[in-house]
Design a protein around this motif. Structure first.
Motif, PDB file in Angstrom:
ATOM      1  N   VAL A   1       1.066  -1.021   0.264  1.00  0.00           N
ATOM      2  CA  VAL A   1      -0.388   0.317  -0.059  1.00  0.00           C
ATOM      3  C   VAL A   1       0.919   1.189  -0.183  1.00  0.00           C
ATOM      4  CG1 VAL A   1      -1.998   0.897   1.180  1.00  0.00           C
ATOM      5  CG2 VAL A   1      -1.836  -0.778   1.093  1.00  0.00           C
TER       6      VAL A   1
ATOM      7  N   THR B   1      -4.212   1.389  -6.386  1.00  0.00           N
ATOM      8  CA  THR B   1      -3.814   1.548  -5.271  1.00  0.00           C
ATOM      9  C   THR B   1      -5.677   1.186  -5.042  1.00  0.00           C
ATOM     10  OG1 THR B   1      -2.553   2.973  -5.604  1.00  0.00           O
ATOM     11  CG2 THR B   1      -3.422   3.482  -3.442  1.00  0.00           C
TER      12      THR B   1
ATOM     13  N   ARG C   1      -6.747  -1.765  -1.361  1.00  0.00           N
ATOM     14  CA  ARG C   1      -7.383  -0.514  -0.652  1.00  0.00           C
ATOM     15  C   ARG C   1      -8.627  -1.079  -0.636  1.00  0.00           C
ATOM     16  NH1 ARG C   1      -5.537   5.135   0.570  1.00  0.00           N
ATOM     17  NH2 ARG C   1      -7.402   5.187   2.109  1.00  0.00           N
TER      18      ARG C   1
ATOM     19  N   VAL D   1      -6.699  -4.772   4.225  1.00  0.00           N
ATOM     20  CA  VAL D   1      -6.062  -3.599   4.571  1.00  0.00           C
ATOM     21  C   VAL D   1      -6.890  -2.649   4.897  1.00  0.00           C
ATOM     22  CG1 VAL D   1      -5.207  -1.617   2.992  1.00  0.00           C
ATOM     23  CG2 VAL D   1      -5.086  -3.601   2.400  1.00  0.00           C
ATOM     24  N   ARG D   2      -8.580  -3.124   4.570  1.00  0.00           N
ATOM     25  CA  ARG D   2      -9.548  -2.139   5.414  1.00  0.00           C
ATOM     26  C   ARG D   2      -9.188  -2.587   6.758  1.00  0.00           C
ATOM     27  NH1 ARG D   2     -14.819  -2.934   3.529  1.00  0.00           N
ATOM     28  NH2 ARG D   2     -14.230  -5.106   2.238  1.00  0.00           N
TER      29      ARG D   2
ATOM     30  N   ALA E   1      -3.435   1.131   5.557  1.00  0.00           N
ATOM     31  CA  ALA E   1      -3.535   2.228   5.051  1.00  0.00           C
ATOM     32  C   ALA E   1      -3.360   4.454   5.236  1.00  0.00           C
ATOM     33  CB  ALA E   1      -4.909   2.378   3.752  1.00  0.00           C
TER      34      ALA E   1
END
Length: 194
Positions: A28, A156, A160, A165-166, A171
């Motif tokens: 990221v 990207t 994301r 990632v969330r 990020a």
């Protein structure tokens, strides 16, 4: 299974999860840096395109009305348009107002240059041919820079959207980047110069 074996397995699983999360976080971060870099490159290419358009207008090889229109649009794009990098701009800024200014420059250039026959007539003059070549190269480089930037943004955004990632906020507080949209087809339907 003893308590020590269970603890060892749990530590191993946690270590693997940690490695995966660190890998995602690094990807990221790398993609965010790529977006920032491509945005700066796009900004530089747009300024060069506006300068090339201004040089063509200053040469007075276009009709007077087209000269004024192209010069004004180039000036707006080079000087008055909001920058894509630096200042208060960020990755979440779509640059919509800048995209409109750049699209206006594109439309004005298309109108001023006319069709393929008109461009061929302008190229017949050696001074104008060099200016048109510079403009065409600047326009092509701006197109490529915009495509590379938009590709970096899409990559990207895709990463994301990954649940890991969330869920783990890998990020950080970085804004979600957005693509840059503009009309960039100045020499539409005309053969390119070599």
């Amino acid at each position: 299974m003893s308590g020590a074996e269970i603890a060892l397995i749990a530590i191993g699983v946690l270590a693997m999860v940690g490695v995966v999360l660190v890998n995602f976080a690094q990807r990221v971060d790398r993609l965010h840096r790529r977006v920032i870099s491509s945005r700066a490159t796009l900004e530089a290419q747009l300024v060069k395109r506006a300068e090339a358009a201004g040089n063509l207008a200053r040469a007075n090889h276009l009709d007077p009305a087209s000269t004024l229109i192209v010069a004004d649009a180039a000036w707006n794009a080079a000087v008055h348009a909001r920058r894509l990098v630096g200042g208060d701009s960020d990755l979440a800024d779509s640059g919509a107002d800048r995209g409109l200014v750049e699209s206006e420059l594109t439309m004005d250039l298309r109108a001023a240059l006319g069709g393929p026959e008109d461009i061929a007539a302008l190229r017949a003059q050696s001074e104008t041919a060099n200016l048109l070549d510079d403009l065409e190269q600047a326009c092509y480089r701006a197109q490529l820079a915009r495509r590379f930037h938009n590709d970096a943004v899409v990559a990207t955004r895709r990463l994301r959207q990954n649940p890991l990632v969330r869920w783990f906020h890998l990020a950080g507080r970085a804004a979600m980047p957005v693509t840059f949209e503009m009309d960039d087809e100045v020499f539409r339907g005309t053969p390119t110069a070599t």
